[in-house]
Design a protein around this motif. Structure first.
Motif, short mmCIF file in Angstrom:
data_model
loop_
_atom_site.label_atom_id
_atom_site.label_comp_id
_atom_site.label_asym_id
_atom_site.label_seq_id
_atom_site.Cartn_x
_atom_site.Cartn_y
_atom_site.Cartn_z
N ALA A 278 31.50 49.50 47.68
CA ALA A 278 30.99 48.78 46.51
C ALA A 278 32.08 47.88 45.93
CB ALA A 278 30.49 49.78 45.47
N VAL A 279 33.31 48.38 45.92
CA VAL A 279 34.41 47.58 45.38
C VAL A 279 34.70 46.38 46.27
CG1 VAL A 279 36.82 47.60 44.66
CG2 VAL A 279 35.41 49.62 44.28
N MET A 280 34.64 46.59 47.60
CA MET A 280 34.87 45.48 48.52
C MET A 280 33.80 44.41 48.33
SD MET A 280 36.74 44.16 50.94
CE MET A 280 37.66 45.44 51.83
N GLN A 281 32.57 44.82 48.12
CA GLN A 281 31.50 43.84 47.89
C GLN A 281 31.76 43.05 46.61
OE1 GLN A 281 27.48 45.46 48.36
NE2 GLN A 281 28.28 47.07 49.68
N GLU A 282 32.24 43.72 45.57
CA GLU A 282 32.57 43.02 44.33
C GLU A 282 33.73 42.05 44.56
OE1 GLU A 282 32.95 45.31 40.74
OE2 GLU A 282 31.73 46.93 41.56
N ALA A 283 34.75 42.50 45.31
CA ALA A 283 35.90 41.63 45.59
C ALA A 283 35.47 40.42 46.40
CB ALA A 283 36.97 42.42 46.34
N ASP A 284 34.61 40.62 47.40
CA ASP A 284 34.14 39.51 48.22
C ASP A 284 33.35 38.50 47.39
OD1 ASP A 284 35.32 40.44 50.53
OD2 ASP A 284 33.52 41.46 51.26
N ALA A 285 32.54 38.99 46.45
CA ALA A 285 31.74 38.10 45.61
C ALA A 285 32.64 37.25 44.72
CB ALA A 285 30.76 38.91 44.77
N ILE A 286 33.66 37.87 44.13
CA ILE A 286 34.61 37.13 43.29
C ILE A 286 35.36 36.12 44.14
CG2 ILE A 286 36.68 37.32 41.85
CD1 ILE A 286 35.70 40.18 41.13
N LEU A 287 35.79 36.56 45.32
CA LEU A 287 36.57 35.70 46.21
C LEU A 287 35.77 34.48 46.65
CD1 LEU A 287 39.32 35.56 47.58
CD2 LEU A 287 38.33 36.77 49.53
#
Length: 300
Positions: A278-287
């Motif tokens: 879930a955190v990786m998905q959030e990081a990818d969205a921000i990125l």
């Protein structure tokens, strides 16, 4: 070998007295003495010199103590971070980065992730090669570097290609121009990082080699800031990614190059084949938003 053996050894190495060490460890002296001898047998070397005047660390013991303390400190830090995560119900997410990517969009990613209630963020300054190793060992979850490295366990994504610019001392003959590599090759060159290699230093040298240009490497620096300090001191010139020009430093002038195809990639590395958390998905969205801002020239 168990962690308790390292802890026993470090206490004895500090006290240099088995009786005092045993008291600190809340145990009797004979079993402590046996544990130390067992450790020496496993290591294959004497760690203490024993005499009627007491104990003294051997050179091997001094070396072993230095590294044992580092191991125990790392274990303690890891345990505390784990307990903190358990208390806060947060997910640990590690990011590795090379310094030259930290002057553009990456700080915004860090800022946004730190504002998430479900994330315990850790940052580590690592070369691209070190990032690959840290990803495979699970010490970080995402890395930002500039080298393409072929590893079956790691996937790399080029986020964008960033123009290279020259950092010159103020008053340099090329200040205010758009120099070619041929012109830059006439001046002493500062490379960074000096180690470990391969690194951006090799990428820069490769640009000159492909044009059959010889350069005089006058100094190699481990840190970007050191390289810029050397430029300001008029030791030489260096090539840096465009975002570094945001570093306002006295005595330095940045100029674009005549050849706009001379670029350095910003590469995101992740473990291959791992379902995104879930955190990786959030990081990818921000990125994704930050990269689009970079590509389109929009900076928040």
């Amino acid at each position: 070998m168990e962690l308790r053996h390292l802890r026993y050894f470090c206490v004895v190495a500090e006290e240099l007295n088995l009786t005092n060490a045993a008291e600190r460890l809340h145990m009797s002296q004979p079993p402590l003495s046996r544990q130390i001898k067992q450790l020496e047998k496993e290591v294959g070397a004497e760690l203490f010199e024993r005499s009627s005047r007491g104990l003294r660390l051997t050179p091997t013991g001094q070396f072993f103590r230095q590294h044992a303390l580092q191991i125990l400190e790392k274990v303690d830090v890891t345990l505390e971070a784990t307990r903190r995560m358990a208390r806060s119900k947060r997910s640990l997410f590690g990011i590795g980065f090379v310094p030259s990517v930290f002057y553009g969009q990456l700080p915004l990613l860090v800022r946004d992730l730190r504002q998430k209630d479900n994330v315990e963020l850790t940052l580590a300054e690592l070369t691209t090669v070190q990032q690959i190793q840290a990803l495979k060992a699970g010490r970080i979850d995402m890395g930002f570097g500039r080298l393409r490295i072929d590893d079956p366990d790691v996937e790399q994504e080029v986020l964008f290609d960033e123009p290279l610019i020259a950092a010159l001392p103020c008053g340099h003959p090329l200040e205010g121009t758009t120099p070619s590599l041929e012109e830059l090759a006439r001046y002493p060159l500062i490379l960074f990082p000096a180690k470990p290699r391969p690194s951006m230093a090799d990428m820069v040298l490769g640009l000159f080699r492909r044009k059959a240009l010889k350069v005089e490497v006058v100094q190699e620096a481990n840190e970007l800031q050191t390289a810029l300090g050397l430029v300001a001191s008029e030791v030489g010139i260096t090539l840096v990614p465009e975002q570094v020009k945001r570093v306002q430093r006295d005595g330095i002038s940045y100029v674009y190059l005549a050849d706009p195809s001379l670029t350095s990639p910003v590469i995101c590395s992740r473990r291959r084949g791992e379902p995104p958390s879930a955190v990786m998905q959030e990081a990818d969205a921000i990125l994704e938003v930050l990269v689009e801002n970079r590509r389109s020239g929009r900076y928040p």
